[in-house]
Scaffold this active site. Structure first.
Site, PDB file in Angstrom:
ATOM      1  N   SER A 139     -29.245 -23.343  26.910  1.00 56.09           N
ATOM      2  CA  SER A 139     -29.482 -23.273  25.413  1.00 56.09           C
ATOM      3  C   SER A 139     -30.899 -22.780  25.332  1.00 56.09           C
ATOM      4  O   SER A 139     -31.736 -22.864  26.243  1.00 56.09           O
ATOM      5  CB  SER A 139     -29.311 -24.491  24.597  1.00 56.09           C
ATOM      6  OG  SER A 139     -29.732 -24.224  23.404  1.00 56.09           O
ATOM      7  N   TYR A 152     -30.925 -33.548  23.274  1.00 55.42           N
ATOM      8  CA  TYR A 152     -30.333 -32.059  23.654  1.00 55.42           C
ATOM      9  C   TYR A 152     -31.422 -31.410  24.274  1.00 55.42           C
ATOM     10  O   TYR A 152     -30.864 -30.841  25.163  1.00 55.42           O
ATOM     11  CB  TYR A 152     -29.878 -31.603  22.236  1.00 55.42           C
ATOM     12  CG  TYR A 152     -28.986 -30.391  22.315  1.00 55.42           C
ATOM     13  CD1 TYR A 152     -27.736 -30.425  22.590  1.00 55.42           C
ATOM     14  CD2 TYR A 152     -29.685 -28.971  22.332  1.00 55.42           C
ATOM     15  CE1 TYR A 152     -26.976 -29.090  22.663  1.00 55.42           C
ATOM     16  CE2 TYR A 152     -29.008 -27.730  22.505  1.00 55.42           C
ATOM     17  CZ  TYR A 152     -27.663 -27.955  22.566  1.00 55.42           C
ATOM     18  OH  TYR A 152     -26.784 -26.729  22.777  1.00 55.42           O
TER      19      TYR A 152
HETATM   20  P1  NAD Z   1     -17.768 -26.659  20.809  1.00 55.65           P
HETATM   21  O1  NAD Z   1     -17.861 -28.019  20.097  1.00 55.65           O
HETATM   22  O2  NAD Z   1     -17.033 -25.753  20.142  1.00 55.65           O
HETATM   23  O3  NAD Z   1     -17.361 -26.828  22.399  1.00 55.65           O
HETATM   24  C1  NAD Z   1     -17.697 -27.918  23.165  1.00 55.65           C
HETATM   25  C2  NAD Z   1     -16.633 -28.120  24.327  1.00 55.65           C
HETATM   26  O4  NAD Z   1     -17.068 -29.246  24.926  1.00 55.65           O
HETATM   27  C3  NAD Z   1     -15.359 -28.381  23.653  1.00 55.65           C
HETATM   28  O5  NAD Z   1     -14.325 -27.745  24.307  1.00 55.65           O
HETATM   29  C4  NAD Z   1     -15.201 -29.995  23.739  1.00 55.65           C
HETATM   30  O6  NAD Z   1     -13.975 -30.232  23.707  1.00 55.65           O
HETATM   31  C5  NAD Z   1     -16.088 -30.066  24.900  1.00 55.65           C
HETATM   32  N1  NAD Z   1     -16.486 -31.396  25.385  1.00 55.65           N
HETATM   33  C6  NAD Z   1     -16.947 -32.263  24.560  1.00 55.65           C
HETATM   34  N2  NAD Z   1     -17.287 -33.662  24.954  1.00 55.65           N
HETATM   35  C7  NAD Z   1     -16.721 -33.522  26.324  1.00 55.65           C
HETATM   36  C8  NAD Z   1     -16.413 -34.372  27.421  1.00 55.65           C
HETATM   37  N3  NAD Z   1     -16.929 -35.581  27.184  1.00 55.65           N
HETATM   38  N4  NAD Z   1     -15.579 -34.099  28.229  1.00 55.65           N
HETATM   39  C9  NAD Z   1     -15.091 -32.601  28.193  1.00 55.65           C
HETATM   40  N5  NAD Z   1     -15.450 -31.670  27.474  1.00 55.65           N
HETATM   41  C10 NAD Z   1     -16.213 -32.280  26.406  1.00 55.65           C
HETATM   42  O7  NAD Z   1     -19.215 -26.233  20.952  1.00 55.65           O
HETATM   43  P2  NAD Z   1     -19.815 -24.888  21.618  1.00 55.65           P
HETATM   44  O8  NAD Z   1     -20.859 -24.494  20.467  1.00 55.65           O
HETATM   45  O9  NAD Z   1     -18.846 -24.061  21.815  1.00 55.65           O
HETATM   46  O10 NAD Z   1     -20.746 -25.370  22.840  1.00 55.65           O
HETATM   47  C11 NAD Z   1     -20.524 -25.028  24.006  1.00 55.65           C
HETATM   48  C12 NAD Z   1     -21.629 -25.382  24.963  1.00 55.65           C
HETATM   49  O11 NAD Z   1     -22.777 -24.205  24.528  1.00 55.65           O
HETATM   50  C13 NAD Z   1     -22.439 -26.531  24.700  1.00 55.65           C
HETATM   51  O12 NAD Z   1     -22.892 -26.888  25.826  1.00 55.65           O
HETATM   52  C14 NAD Z   1     -23.405 -26.330  23.849  1.00 55.65           C
HETATM   53  O13 NAD Z   1     -24.680 -27.014  23.963  1.00 55.65           O
HETATM   54  C15 NAD Z   1     -23.797 -24.771  24.189  1.00 55.65           C
HETATM   55  N6  NAD Z   1     -24.683 -23.958  23.216  1.00 55.65           N
HETATM   56  C16 NAD Z   1     -24.104 -23.883  22.070  1.00 55.65           C
HETATM   57  C17 NAD Z   1     -24.684 -23.008  20.870  1.00 55.65           C
HETATM   58  C18 NAD Z   1     -24.227 -22.656  19.515  1.00 55.65           C
HETATM   59  O14 NAD Z   1     -24.836 -22.201  18.779  1.00 55.65           O
HETATM   60  N7  NAD Z   1     -22.659 -22.975  19.493  1.00 55.65           N
HETATM   61  C19 NAD Z   1     -26.125 -22.599  21.336  1.00 55.65           C
HETATM   62  C20 NAD Z   1     -26.422 -22.794  22.461  1.00 55.65           C
HETATM   63  C21 NAD Z   1     -25.706 -23.686  23.611  1.00 55.65           C
END
Ligand code: NAD
Length: 257
Positions: A139, A152
């Protein structure tokens, strides 16, 4: 760019960025393993849909990335892991003195330790295959901080550090390890926050997006899951064979501030 013949395991891929990455990788010809901790018909249906749409093999494996054994079992059950995308992640926002210990532990386990366990299980498979790619979805918070996101930010900085170690341990092999650092991406998780924020600040949707969510993102645009999938595919290409141990920001200029 073709990923034909490669198998990718993408953790946390039944929604958001992980699912977007899985779709882009399948579009490029990779067989994909989807994952989350649930085991619903819809999860397996997603894999079937991707397989049908792109003519690849796709499977859903339920495994809880907060548990070390499940992380390692995911890779063992996959059987092959040429490309490992560590994407599973959760968030909790609170001042340090009010931050629940359980939330701290869960974020460190899911967002950071899971990548250690899956990588440890996947590297022998990559070595056996004579090729491998580890791509960690960190991130902008792996490079910079915001208040109230102690767990985080710690976990994402940890992932960036571990990525460098994996790169050094595989430096003389045809394996690379890199971290992608997205800024804000409009996933369902972020979308759900918009209506409440509109009410809280008495703002239009556009104002919330530009002045609250994208306050620190100079482009004032979200990164997309397709762009992140494309970045993963690039890191899997021959052009990226000497890119290892580094971070690629997909953040509209956030970390240039
Ligand atoms: P999201 O909530 O849509 O996706 C998260 C995924 O992780 C989902 O598929 C969820 O089911 C899975 N998950 C959660 N707990 C879990 C567990 N215990 N075991 C297995 N799977 C699990 O969120 P996202 O925005 O798609 O985030 C995905 C990644 O991207 C994360 O690591 C997040 O930190 C990172 N990220 C997101 C953003 C953003 O703005 N959305 C920005 C930077 C980084």
């Amino acid at each position: 760019m073709s990923l034909n013949g490669k198998t990718a395991v993408i953790t946390g891929s039944n929604s958001g960025i992980g699912l977007g990455i899985a779709r882009e990788m399948a579009k490029a010809g990779a067989d994909v393993i989807l994952n989350s901790y649930t085991d619903n018909d819809e999860d397996h249906a997603l894999a079937a849909e991707i397989a049908k749409e792109h003519g690849v093999k796709a499977r859903y494996i339920a495994a809880d990335m907060s548990k070390a054994d499940d992380c390692r079992r995911l890779i063992e059950d996959a059987g092959v892991c040429d490309i490992l995308v560590n994407n599973a992640g959760i968030q909790h926002v609170a001042p340090i003195e009010e931050f629940p210990t359980g939330k701290w532990d869960a974020i460190i386990a899911i967002n950071m330790s899971s990548a250690f366990h899956t990588t440890a299980a996947a590297l022998p498979m990559m070595r056996k295959a004579g090729w491998g790619r580890v791509v960690n979805i960190a991130s902008a918070h792996g490079l910079t901080a915001s208040p109230y996101k102690s767990a985080y930010v710690a976990a994402k900085h940890g992932v960036v550090g571990m990525t460098k170690v994996v790169a050094l341990e595989t430096a003389q092999e045809p394996i690379t390890a890199n971290a992608i650092c997205p800024g804000y991406v409009l996933t369902p998780l972020v979308e759900e926050q918009i209506p409440d924020t509109m009410k809280e600040y008495d703002m239009t949707r556009d104002e919330v997006v530009k002045n609250v969510l994208l306050k620190r993102q100079p482009s004032k645009e979200f990164a997309t899951v397709e762009q992140l999938g494309g970045t993963v595919n690039f890191l899997c290409s021959d052009s990226a064979a000497q890119i290892t141990g580094t971070t690629i920001s997909v953040d509209g200029g956030w970390t240039a501030l």
